[in-house]
Design a protein around this motif. Sequence first.
Motif, PDB file in Angstrom:
ATOM      1  N   PRO A  15       5.178 -56.488 -32.065  1.00 30.40           N
ATOM      2  CA  PRO A  15       4.734 -57.793 -31.229  1.00 30.40           C
ATOM      3  C   PRO A  15       4.090 -57.425 -30.173  1.00 30.40           C
ATOM      4  N   GLN A  16       3.151 -58.072 -29.421  1.00 34.60           N
ATOM      5  CA  GLN A  16       2.235 -57.930 -28.349  1.00 34.60           C
ATOM      6  C   GLN A  16       1.840 -59.287 -27.804  1.00 34.60           C
ATOM      7  N   PRO A  17       1.582 -59.162 -26.582  1.00 32.37           N
ATOM      8  CA  PRO A  17       0.903 -60.385 -26.113  1.00 32.37           C
ATOM      9  C   PRO A  17      -0.454 -60.735 -27.011  1.00 32.37           C
ATOM     10  N   PRO A  18      -0.755 -62.077 -27.064  1.00 30.84           N
ATOM     11  CA  PRO A  18      -1.764 -62.518 -27.714  1.00 30.84           C
ATOM     12  C   PRO A  18      -3.088 -61.937 -26.934  1.00 30.84           C
ATOM     13  N   GLY A  19      -4.283 -61.964 -27.574  1.00 29.20           N
ATOM     14  CA  GLY A  19      -5.513 -61.308 -27.229  1.00 29.20           C
ATOM     15  C   GLY A  19      -6.682 -61.371 -27.905  1.00 29.20           C
ATOM     16  N   LEU A  20      -7.651 -60.900 -27.315  1.00 32.67           N
ATOM     17  CA  LEU A  20      -9.003 -60.506 -28.162  1.00 32.67           C
ATOM     18  C   LEU A  20      -9.376 -59.296 -28.059  1.00 32.67           C
ATOM     19  N   VAL A  21     -10.122 -58.805 -28.867  1.00 29.86           N
ATOM     20  CA  VAL A  21     -10.891 -57.574 -28.913  1.00 29.86           C
ATOM     21  C   VAL A  21     -12.431 -58.109 -28.757  1.00 29.86           C
ATOM     22  N   LEU A  22     -12.990 -57.602 -27.784  1.00 27.20           N
ATOM     23  CA  LEU A  22     -14.500 -58.029 -27.356  1.00 27.20           C
ATOM     24  C   LEU A  22     -15.362 -56.963 -27.399  1.00 27.20           C
TER      25      LEU A  22
END
Length: 89
Positions: free
Chosen positions: A57-64
Amino acid sequence: MIRAVRDHLPGAVVHGAAAGLHLLVTLPGDVDDTAQAAAALRRGVKVQPLSWHGQRPQPPGLVLGYAANLPGDIERGITAVAAARHDLR
């Protein structure tokens, strides 16, 4: 890209800026990062949800990704990601 993220995605935290061709950005709140990535794609910007890359589990995010893009293209892309975020609200 870091400036554009700070300007257009309030509360987002940039990680790994020194790594090279991608930024990892965690998003504040209870965001479905897969839905966020899909909304960005509908606006013509392809990003990857961070949840695709983790086993825990991890915080939500994006790879840009930012390789081979001009500064103006990056600014427009992040603006589209921010607009997509508003589409989900």
